[in-house]
Design a protein around this motif. Structure first.
Motif, PDB file in Angstrom:
ATOM      1  N   TYR A 264      34.157  37.333  29.802  1.00  0.00           N
ATOM      2  CA  TYR A 264      34.288  35.897  30.035  1.00  0.00           C
ATOM      3  C   TYR A 264      33.782  35.104  28.829  1.00  0.00           C
ATOM      4  CZ  TYR A 264      33.497  31.312  32.157  1.00  0.00           C
ATOM      5  OH  TYR A 264      33.503  29.970  32.415  1.00  0.00           O
ATOM      6  N   PHE A 265      32.632  35.531  28.292  1.00  0.00           N
ATOM      7  CA  PHE A 265      32.053  34.864  27.122  1.00  0.00           C
ATOM      8  C   PHE A 265      33.007  34.922  25.931  1.00  0.00           C
ATOM      9  CE2 PHE A 265      29.398  33.319  24.006  1.00  0.00           C
ATOM     10  CZ  PHE A 265      28.945  34.259  23.107  1.00  0.00           C
ATOM     11  N   SER A 266      33.614  36.074  25.695  1.00  0.00           N
ATOM     12  CA  SER A 266      34.513  36.206  24.545  1.00  0.00           C
ATOM     13  C   SER A 266      35.716  35.287  24.674  1.00  0.00           C
ATOM     14  CB  SER A 266      34.973  37.665  24.406  1.00  0.00           C
ATOM     15  OG  SER A 266      35.830  38.023  25.466  1.00  0.00           O
ATOM     16  N   LEU A 267      36.179  35.064  25.896  1.00  0.00           N
ATOM     17  CA  LEU A 267      37.314  34.164  26.105  1.00  0.00           C
ATOM     18  C   LEU A 267      36.890  32.706  25.977  1.00  0.00           C
ATOM     19  CD1 LEU A 267      39.041  35.989  29.106  1.00  0.00           C
ATOM     20  CD2 LEU A 267      39.702  36.046  26.694  1.00  0.00           C
ATOM     21  N   ARG A 268      35.678  32.385  26.433  1.00  0.00           N
ATOM     22  CA  ARG A 268      35.199  31.017  26.274  1.00  0.00           C
ATOM     23  C   ARG A 268      34.940  30.686  24.809  1.00  0.00           C
ATOM     24  NH1 ARG A 268      35.083  27.431  30.629  1.00  0.00           N
ATOM     25  NH2 ARG A 268      35.190  26.176  28.750  1.00  0.00           N
ATOM     26  N   ILE A 277      41.967  31.966  31.374  1.00  0.00           N
ATOM     27  CA  ILE A 277      40.967  33.008  31.605  1.00  0.00           C
ATOM     28  C   ILE A 277      41.270  33.758  32.891  1.00  0.00           C
ATOM     29  CG2 ILE A 277      38.528  33.393  32.151  1.00  0.00           C
ATOM     30  CD1 ILE A 277      37.840  31.168  30.203  1.00  0.00           C
ATOM     31  N   GLU A 278      41.631  33.019  33.932  1.00  0.00           N
ATOM     32  CA  GLU A 278      41.987  33.663  35.204  1.00  0.00           C
ATOM     33  C   GLU A 278      43.170  34.609  35.027  1.00  0.00           C
ATOM     34  OE1 GLU A 278      42.712  30.369  37.753  1.00  0.00           O
ATOM     35  OE2 GLU A 278      40.615  29.690  37.708  1.00  0.00           O
ATOM     36  N   SER A 279      44.152  34.193  34.238  1.00  0.00           N
ATOM     37  CA  SER A 279      45.335  35.022  34.017  1.00  0.00           C
ATOM     38  C   SER A 279      44.985  36.289  33.248  1.00  0.00           C
ATOM     39  CB  SER A 279      46.397  34.217  33.261  1.00  0.00           C
ATOM     40  OG  SER A 279      47.519  35.021  32.949  1.00  0.00           O
ATOM     41  N   ILE A 280      44.183  36.152  32.189  1.00  0.00           N
ATOM     42  CA  ILE A 280      43.834  37.302  31.350  1.00  0.00           C
ATOM     43  C   ILE A 280      42.968  38.300  32.113  1.00  0.00           C
ATOM     44  CG2 ILE A 280      42.533  38.013  29.298  1.00  0.00           C
ATOM     45  CD1 ILE A 280      43.411  35.355  28.010  1.00  0.00           C
ATOM     46  N   LEU A 281      41.992  37.795  32.880  1.00  0.00           N
ATOM     47  CA  LEU A 281      41.064  38.671  33.590  1.00  0.00           C
ATOM     48  C   LEU A 281      41.559  39.077  34.974  1.00  0.00           C
ATOM     49  CD1 LEU A 281      37.611  37.030  32.699  1.00  0.00           C
ATOM     50  CD2 LEU A 281      38.766  38.944  31.580  1.00  0.00           C
ATOM     51  N   GLY A 282      42.683  38.490  35.401  1.00  0.00           N
ATOM     52  CA  GLY A 282      43.235  38.833  36.714  1.00  0.00           C
ATOM     53  C   GLY A 282      42.361  38.354  37.853  1.00  0.00           C
ATOM     54  N   LEU A 283      41.845  37.121  37.757  1.00  0.00           N
ATOM     55  CA  LEU A 283      40.932  36.583  38.758  1.00  0.00           C
ATOM     56  C   LEU A 283      41.559  35.410  39.493  1.00  0.00           C
ATOM     57  CD1 LEU A 283      37.648  36.428  36.617  1.00  0.00           C
ATOM     58  CD2 LEU A 283      38.344  38.262  38.165  1.00  0.00           C
ATOM     59  N   GLN A 287      37.017  33.559  42.198  1.00  0.00           N
ATOM     60  CA  GLN A 287      36.366  34.668  41.491  1.00  0.00           C
ATOM     61  C   GLN A 287      35.922  34.241  40.100  1.00  0.00           C
ATOM     62  OE1 GLN A 287      39.640  37.430  41.850  1.00  0.00           O
ATOM     63  NE2 GLN A 287      38.556  38.660  43.398  1.00  0.00           N
ATOM     64  N   ARG A 288      36.757  33.470  39.418  1.00  0.00           N
ATOM     65  CA  ARG A 288      36.388  32.982  38.093  1.00  0.00           C
ATOM     66  C   ARG A 288      35.196  32.042  38.160  1.00  0.00           C
ATOM     67  NH1 ARG A 288      36.155  27.974  36.468  1.00  0.00           N
ATOM     68  NH2 ARG A 288      38.159  27.554  37.437  1.00  0.00           N
ATOM     69  N   ASP A 289      35.143  31.201  39.200  1.00  0.00           N
ATOM     70  CA  ASP A 289      34.021  30.299  39.374  1.00  0.00           C
ATOM     71  C   ASP A 289      32.725  31.071  39.618  1.00  0.00           C
ATOM     72  OD1 ASP A 289      32.464  28.370  41.707  1.00  0.00           O
ATOM     73  OD2 ASP A 289      33.025  27.445  39.817  1.00  0.00           O
ATOM     74  N   TYR A 290      32.798  32.123  40.408  1.00  0.00           N
ATOM     75  CA  TYR A 290      31.612  32.953  40.670  1.00  0.00           C
ATOM     76  C   TYR A 290      31.150  33.640  39.389  1.00  0.00           C
ATOM     77  CZ  TYR A 290      28.787  36.883  42.283  1.00  0.00           C
ATOM     78  OH  TYR A 290      27.789  37.792  42.439  1.00  0.00           O
ATOM     79  N   LEU A 291      32.110  34.165  38.614  1.00  0.00           N
ATOM     80  CA  LEU A 291      31.772  34.812  37.345  1.00  0.00           C
ATOM     81  C   LEU A 291      31.138  33.813  36.387  1.00  0.00           C
ATOM     82  CD1 LEU A 291      31.879  37.203  35.392  1.00  0.00           C
ATOM     83  CD2 LEU A 291      34.246  36.572  34.857  1.00  0.00           C
TER      84      LEU A 291
END
Length: 389
Positions: A264-268, A277-283, A287-291
């Motif tokens: 997540y950090f590397s994408l931010r 980010i959701e698309s790349i990580l499949g979230l 789920q992305r908000d929790y991460l």
């Protein structure tokens, strides 16, 4: 057909390149987890490149040490590839992006356009996206690969990133001097941007991606996030500190077994939107908000406890500068501290070790860390509340 088994490097004497191929092939098998076929293909391409360079280079041809030059060149190519492989996909991209951004930073602005710091960083992002595609096309062409080729494995991605760094640093002969290829491309790109683009780019950079991302914009994270997501003026000490902070945070997340937070950090760092980010990580959004919340927790722990000295030095907010506060802010801030906190702050500024401070104040090490965390947090909130207006 195995290119390495049939090709020779032409010079005062012809030498077979099978030895070079076998060296590369065996090293790739030993140092990576790639398949044998994958190692074979990459070794073959590096061997072919070494062959081409040694054949075309007048300096190498005239040196009388063609075989030695070829082997040295092959080992150098191998080391570059392995370095990116060991960094991994995410950290490798960050490293490449940082390296190229530092090279072109001062060249991306023309006298007619005087971009702000953030505006210039946004133009660099736009430029590098096109440069990465140019590099991929050059890699396909020089390696005689099909126009549809794209790196599919970590080893192939590492090979491409190593090539991109070399491609950007290539010296292009100009009248009376030489210049790196990426600098020439950046200067051309900058000159082609219309002046009125500056306003739109800066507004876009200062705004949000459109999604609700309140946690990331939280004042307690804003200063650290802003600095990490951008490149600084390429002065050696600053650039070195930034690299250390990024690397240390990545290591911290890995030590805490938070690999998803590291992703997540590397994408931010690339300033991608929440949807991307959701698309790349499949979230899902939830789920992305929790991460994101979990990453914020570890980021704050890292910045205010684990490596607070490093982070505050980088942000120019260490103890020597009163935690980045002005004299007036510092006076107001210290008056709000209780007696124990003021004593702790004074002892820290005197350079006393934690063990001695804890004994002096009658605290356990855990109590000392908790109180110091709170002291830094309060100063952090003051700085960021001023930044956010």
């Amino acid at each position: 057909m195995n290119l390495a088994a049939t090709t020779t490097i032409q010079g005062e004497k012809s030498i077979g390149v099978e030895a070079i191929f076998q060296l590369l092939f065996q090293e790739l098998k030993q140092l990576t987890n790639a398949s044998e076929q994958n190692c074979h293909d990459v070794a073959n391409r590096i061997t072919a490149e070494v062959n081409r360079i040694c054949t075309e280079s007048k300096r190498i041809q005239a040196s009388g040490a063609i075989e030695s030059s070829a082997m040295t060149l092959a080992k150098h190519r191998l080391q570059q590839c392995i370095r990116y492989y060991q960094l991994g996909s995410n950290r490798g991209r960050i490293e490449l992006h940082s390296t190229l951004s530092a090279i072109i930073y001062r060249y991306i602005n023309s006298p007619q356009r005087q971009l702000s710091y953030q505006g210039r960083l946004t133009v660099i992002e736009d430029f590098l996206q096109g440069f990465y595609l140019e590099s991929l096309n050059a890699f396909r062409r020089e390696s005689q690969l099909p126009v549809t080729y794209s790196p599919r494995t970590l080893l192939e991605l590492s090979e491409y990133m190593a090539f991109t760094e070399r491609y950007g640093k290539r010296r292009i002969p100009l009248p009376g001097r030489q210049q790196q290829l990426i600098i020439l491309r950046a200067q051309t790109f900058s000159q082609q941007q219309p002046p009125e683009t500056c306003v739109d780019i800066e507004r876009a950079a200062e705004g949000s991606s459109g999604e609700s991302d309140g946690t990331w914009e939280d004042p307690a994270v804003q200063q650290l996030r802003s600095a990490m997501a951008t490149q600084v003026e390429p002065e050696p000490q600053e650039e070195s500190l930034r690299s250390v902070v990024v690397t240390e945070l990545m290591n911290y997340l890995e030590e805490k077994q938070q690999s998803d937070c590291a992703d997540y950090f590397s994408l931010r760092l690339q300033d991608l939107s929440a949807q991307e980010i959701e698309s790349i990580l499949g979230l899902t959004s939830r789920q992305r908000d929790y991460l994101q919340q979990r990453f914020k927790y570890h980021l704050i722990r890292f910045a205010l406890l684990h490596r607070w000295e490093l982070v505050h030095e980088w942000l120019e907010a260490d103890l020597k500068t009163n935690l980045g506060l002005t004299p007036q802010e510092w006076e107001i801030y210290t008056k709000k501290l209780d007696d124990t906190q003021r004593s702790l702050l004074d002892l820290k500024q005197q350079g006393q070790p934690d063990e001695k401070i804890a004994k002096t104040l009658g605290l356990s090490m855990a109590q000392l860390q908790k109180r110091w965390f709170k002291i830094l947090e309060q100063a952090w909130e003051i700085r960021n509340s001023l930044m956010s207006g």
